[in-house]
Design an enzyme around this catalytic site. Structure first.
Site, PDB file in Angstrom:
ATOM      1  N   LYS A  80      36.597 -21.374  29.998  1.00 17.10           N
ATOM      2  CA  LYS A  80      35.082 -21.460  30.032  1.00 17.10           C
ATOM      3  C   LYS A  80      34.783 -22.783  30.873  1.00 17.10           C
ATOM      4  CE  LYS A  80      31.133 -22.120  26.700  1.00 17.10           C
ATOM      5  NZ  LYS A  80      30.877 -22.229  25.537  1.00 17.10           N
ATOM      6  N   SER A 155      27.707 -18.799  23.614  1.00 11.86           N
ATOM      7  CA  SER A 155      27.760 -19.301  25.063  1.00 11.86           C
ATOM      8  C   SER A 155      29.039 -18.819  25.671  1.00 11.86           C
ATOM      9  CB  SER A 155      27.171 -20.808  25.408  1.00 11.86           C
ATOM     10  OG  SER A 155      28.190 -21.542  24.846  1.00 11.86           O
ATOM     11  N   SER A 179      29.532 -20.378  19.517  1.00 17.77           N
ATOM     12  CA  SER A 179      29.632 -19.986  20.668  1.00 17.77           C
ATOM     13  C   SER A 179      31.109 -19.393  20.850  1.00 17.77           C
ATOM     14  CB  SER A 179      29.534 -20.892  21.799  1.00 17.77           C
ATOM     15  OG  SER A 179      28.125 -21.133  22.034  1.00 17.77           O
TER      16      SER A 179
HETATM   17  N1  GLN Z   1      23.828 -20.276  20.254  1.00 21.74           N
HETATM   18  C1  GLN Z   1      23.996 -21.536  19.723  1.00 21.74           C
HETATM   19  C2  GLN Z   1      22.953 -22.251  20.372  1.00 21.74           C
HETATM   20  O1  GLN Z   1      22.322 -21.779  21.601  1.00 21.74           O
HETATM   21  C3  GLN Z   1      25.426 -22.017  19.749  1.00 21.74           C
HETATM   22  C4  GLN Z   1      25.845 -22.669  21.208  1.00 21.74           C
HETATM   23  C5  GLN Z   1      27.229 -23.060  21.109  1.00 21.74           C
HETATM   24  O2  GLN Z   1      27.883 -22.974  20.033  1.00 21.74           O
HETATM   25  N2  GLN Z   1      27.478 -23.729  22.268  1.00 21.74           N
HETATM   26  O3  GLN Z   1      22.831 -23.620  20.476  1.00 21.74           O
END
Ligand code: GLN
Length: 487
Positions: A80, A155, A179
């Site tokens: 990532k 994400s 994420s």
């Molecule tokens: N979808 C969640 C957010 O927007 C989690 C994102 C993540 O785990 N980095 O914060």
């Protein structure tokens, strides 16, 4: 037709050790596959063909000599783009870091290299890991390999899509509020968020430091065990990294389901959940009961407040962490104006996308003097209550089983103009981060429309072995991981 779908990490490892294949062959095949397929998918932000082939050649020398560097020798992985890579661009999905080339490797990247892994490139993500669909990437959206009009989740959407499409043997992701698990669930792969502190965060671009955790995204549970074993361990450069020995996760895979107590949290089967999701998860839980686990319904009464608490705590931490992007030390610098303040304003106005700005504003507001008690402090109190809910049920049960998300992958564009709907998608993953617990998403079926569904298994702190063993028992008796998206 591009090169055929690659073997999973565990199989690949065996074939490399027996020299049935070489790392160069496998790496070349994957680079070719990426070249043919990724234009449509958009999983990669950077493909490092040269670096990967050099890594593969070095691995082949070691493997030929019978002296592998470590358990991942010659295996092509992808990262990532939130992980710092020395000499390789690290954008975090943001214009702010579009041209940023770090001077050092993240600890997990060092560990992968030491274990012999070959790094294919960097994977797409929501900007600064803020989002649930990868649509917030400043560069391009990633598409779901199972249905190109659907999101891969986020994400870590690039990580999940790349693994599902066979564009790497496995990938690394990060999970602040879901994420890793949510995109794994949407793309039909395995994703694990370890206990907070299990894996070093050094060199992980910070979003919300009390919640961020790195983990593996893989095709199988065995692969997750193997990769986590390499990633985990104490790091003096991350003060929250825990100094407890790393167990042999692969060896733990044989433990049976029999005798385990599994709790099913009532609050996780919410109104509005799709029937296909509910049924697939219920069938997986029934399977575990059939294998001798004792299944009981439990209650986590503060679940409904977790999303609100998370979106105050995570944004408050983000507003502080992202203050460093001011155009002075690194990243973008813009200035149409005369003075320092103009430079800050121009840099931050142009460098950040709309979701990141929304979060910085929300977090700054929550932390401001007049509102601190009403928002930030209150959110921290809720966080304690959510953690206590878990601690209480873990006195009675060994694991919790639940869905990962209320729905299967949604369509591109469907929620992007409605932040609240997007945030609500995280309702079943966020409580785990607030409590710092380990959890996995393992494929447990498909919807009528052919979209993957994930089963979430949550454990006590540092009970990764129990989670992996239960997930493996389930996986072994089903053929979900054998299915491939048509690309
Ligand atoms: N979808 C969640 C957010 O927007 C989690 C994102 C993540 O785990 N980095 O914060």
């Amino acid at each position: 037709m591009p090169e055929k779908f690659p073997a999973d990490l565990t199989t690949l490892r065996r074939r490399l050790l027996t020299r049935e294949v070489t790392s160069t062959m496998v790496t070349r095949a994957l680079l070719e596959r990426i070249a043919v397929l990724d234009e449509r998918l958009g999983a990669y932000l950077l493909v490092d063909g040269e670096g990967a082939l050099a890594g593969a050649a070095a691995a082949d020398e070691r493997l030929d000599a019978g002296t592998p560097a470590g358990p991942l020798d010659g295996i092509p992985l992808a990262l990532k783009d939130i992980l710092s890579t020395r000499g390789r661009r690290t954008t975090c999905g943001s214009r702010m870091l579009e041209h940023f080339v770090p001077a050092y490797d993240a600890t997990v990247v060092e560990r992968l290299h030491a274990a012999g892994a070959v790094v294919l490139g960097k994977l797409n993500m929501d900007e600064f890991a803020m989002g649930s669909s990868t649509e917030n990437s400043a560069f391009k959206p990633t598409r779901n390999p199972w249905a190109p009009d659907r999101v891969p989740g986020g994400s870590s959407g690039g990580s999940a899509a790349a693994v599902a499409a066979g564009l790497c043997a496995a990938a690394l992701g990060s999970d602040t509020g879901g994420s890793i698990r949510q995109p794994a669930s949407f793309c039909g792969v395995v994703g694990m968020k370890p206990t907070y502190g299990r894996v070093s965060r050094y060199g992980l671009v910070a979003f919300a430091s009390s919640l961020d955790q790195l983990g593996p995204v893989t095709r199988t549970v065995s692969d997750a065990a193997l990769l986590l074993g390499v990633m985990a361990g104490h790091d003096p450069r991350d003060s929250t990294s825990v100094n407890t020995p790393v167990p042999d996760y692969v060896a733990a895979l044989g433990l049976p389901l029999e005798g385990l107590a599994i709790g099913v949290p009532r609050e996780y089967f919410i109104d509005g959940m799709e029937d296909d999701v509910r049924q697939a998860v219920q069938a997986a839980i029934d399977f575990c009961a059939g294998r001798g686990a004792r299944v009981e319904e439990v209650s986590l009464p503060h679940t409904e407040y977790a999303v609100a608490a998370y979106y105050l705590i995570a944004t408050a931490e983000a507003s502080s962490n992202l203050a460093r992007y001011d155009g002075v030390k690194y990243g973008l610098r813009e200035s149409g104006g005369e003075n320092l303040l103009d430079m800050y304003l121009d840099t931050r106005s142009q460098g950040f996308g709309p979701e990141v700005k929304r979060r910085i504003m929300l977090g700054t507001y929550a932390l401001s003097a007049g509102y601190y008690d009403a928002y930030y402090r209150k959110a921290q109190q809720v966080r304690t209550l959510v953690s206590r809910d878990f601690a209480r049920v873990f006195e009675r049960v060994d694991l919790l089983m639940a869905p990962v998300t209320p729905t299967v992958a949604f369509r591109l564009g469907e929620k992007i103009d409605d932040p609240l709907q997007m945030y609500l998608n995280d309702i079943l993953t966020i409580p785990v981060n607030l409590a710092g617990l380990p959890a996995i998403s393992v494929p447990c079926g498909f919807s009528a429309a052919g979209l993957p569904v994930g089963l979430q298994i949550i454990g006590r702190p540092f009970a990764e072995e129990t989670i992996l063993a239960a997930a493996r028992c389930y996986e072994e008796a089903h053929d979900w991981v054998e299915r491939r998206p048509e690309l």
